[in-house]
Enzyme design. Structure first.
Site, PDB file in Angstrom:
ATOM      1  CB  SER A   1     182.539 -58.881  53.799  1.00  0.00           C
ATOM      2  OG  SER A   1     183.320 -57.979  54.256  1.00  0.00           O
TER       3      SER A   1
ATOM      4  CE  LYS B   1     175.180 -62.920  53.504  1.00  0.00           C
ATOM      5  NZ  LYS B   1     173.735 -63.416  52.055  1.00  0.00           N
TER       6      LYS B   1
ATOM      7  CD  GLN C   1     179.018 -59.219  54.838  1.00  0.00           C
ATOM      8  OE1 GLN C   1     177.929 -59.448  54.186  1.00  0.00           O
ATOM      9  NE2 GLN C   1     178.953 -58.524  55.389  1.00  0.00           N
TER      10      GLN C   1
END
Ligand code: NDP
Length: 317
Positions: free
Chosen positions: A53, A60, A104
């Site tokens: 994650s 991201k 997430q």
């Protein structure tokens, strides 16, 4: 195709993401900041800690920083209860300033992932996992589709790899990757076989693949001898061994026999982030387009032009 004729080509997710960013996302950003005087906002919710994650989050945030997007990350402690997380999401579902919500995964084991994804408002569900969106992608209707699955399709189309009539084998049947990829490939008229942990022997099926999608989460599960010559391989897996990131596919082992293959890192990961941004911009625009069907259709087509990026005429004002 004989072994000697095969010229393996890397499926470069970074190259795709750069092209899509420059030719699709950025121009759209410029247009709608002008029209709406607003930018889309993404809320990312993390509960507890997980190395995959964290790596995805970093990628991201770096990508979103290049766009007209406001991105806020909410870190909740590992002991957050399911009720607390649901209440947190519900508040954001009703917050007009937030256009997309991403929770997430994996979540801590005391929280049910399905319950959480089902609680996200349809219009803000940039992961495409709320019931309305699942219904839509399972029926091949246009809507928000999980970003990783869209990324796989986008990479195949970007490299102009024919899909129709091909035998695609998807290894993995999760809601976030395996199942939506299967539906996207079916929509493109591939014949699709889905494998999972009870498929025995796995290589019997992988050897039949013209296109193999690996979405398992086991380092280098797919090796030489499991793939036919000239196959196309997209590796979605993100695994860590001794701090090193690696895919589900042994890239070096297969490189000489495949015709296209995506590396890890640098393949599916950047394409996923790019498609997440695409989903966010689309969700934002669909909100503003309201019920104008013609505009909605045009918007969806625009964002889904993976093979003719930026070349298609554009109809929105
Ligand atoms: P899940 O754990 O939810 O699903 C894994 C799937 O693989 C299951 O369907 C499981 O079968 C199947 N499987 C497990 N072991 C085997 C085996 N030995 N042979 C065949 N199938 C097997 O994982 P996700 O779908 O969420 O993620 C898969 C991988 O993709 C992970 O490495 C994840 O980190 C990565 N990922 C990458 C992203 C990207 O952007 N590139 C985004 C999201 C995920 P069963 O159903 O029977 O249990």
């Amino acid at each position: 195709m004989s072994l000697n004729e095969v010229k393996p080509k890397k499926i470069d997710g970074r190259l795709f993401a750069q092209e899509y960013l420059n030719k699709v996302l950025k121009p759209r950003c410029e247009t709608f900041t002008e029209i709406y005087k607003k930018v889309p906002k993404l809320s990312t919710i993390l509960v507890g800690e997980n190395p995959a994650s964290e790596s995805y989050l970093k990628l991201k945030e770096k990508f979103f920083a290049k766009l007209c997007v406001e991105s806020e990350v909410f870190r909740l402690p590992e002991e957050t209860t399911e009720e607390e997380l649901l209440a947190f999401i519900n508040k954001q579902n009703h917050d007009n300033q937030i256009d997309g919500i991403l929770v997430q995964v994996p979540l801590p084991s005391h929280i049910d992932e399905d319950t959480i994804s089902e609680s996200i408002a349809l219009s803000k569900d940039v992961e495409g996992l709320s019931p309305g969106n699942v219904h839509a992608w399972a029926k091949a209707l246009p809507n928000l589709v999980p970003a990783t699955a869209l990324g796989v399709l986008a990479l195949l189309k970007f490299y102009k790899i024919p899909i129709e009539g091909k035998h695609a084998v998807v290894v993995g049947r999760s809601m976030i990757v395996g199942k939506p990829v299967t539906h996207l490939l079916l929509k493109e008229n591939a014949t699709v076989t889905v494998c999972h942990s009870r498929t025995k022997p796995l290589e019997k099926y992988t050897k039949q693949a013209d296109i193999l999608i690996a979405a398992v989460g086991q380092p280098h599960l797919i090796k030489k001898g499991m793939i036919k010559d000239g196959a196309i391989v997209v590796d979605v897996g993100i695994n860590f061994e001794d701090g090193k990131m690696m895919g589900d596919v042994d890239y070096d082992d297969l490189l000489e026999t495949v015709s296209y293959i995506s590396p890890v890192p640098g393949g599916s990961g950047p394409a996923t982030v790019c498609m997440l941004a695409s989903n966010l911009l689309l969700a934002f625009e669909l909100k503003w387009a309201k019920k104008n069907e013609e505009k909605l259709e045009c918007l969806r087509d625009y964002y889904a032009n993976y093979d003719t990026i930026g070349e298609t005429g554009f109809c929105i004002e």
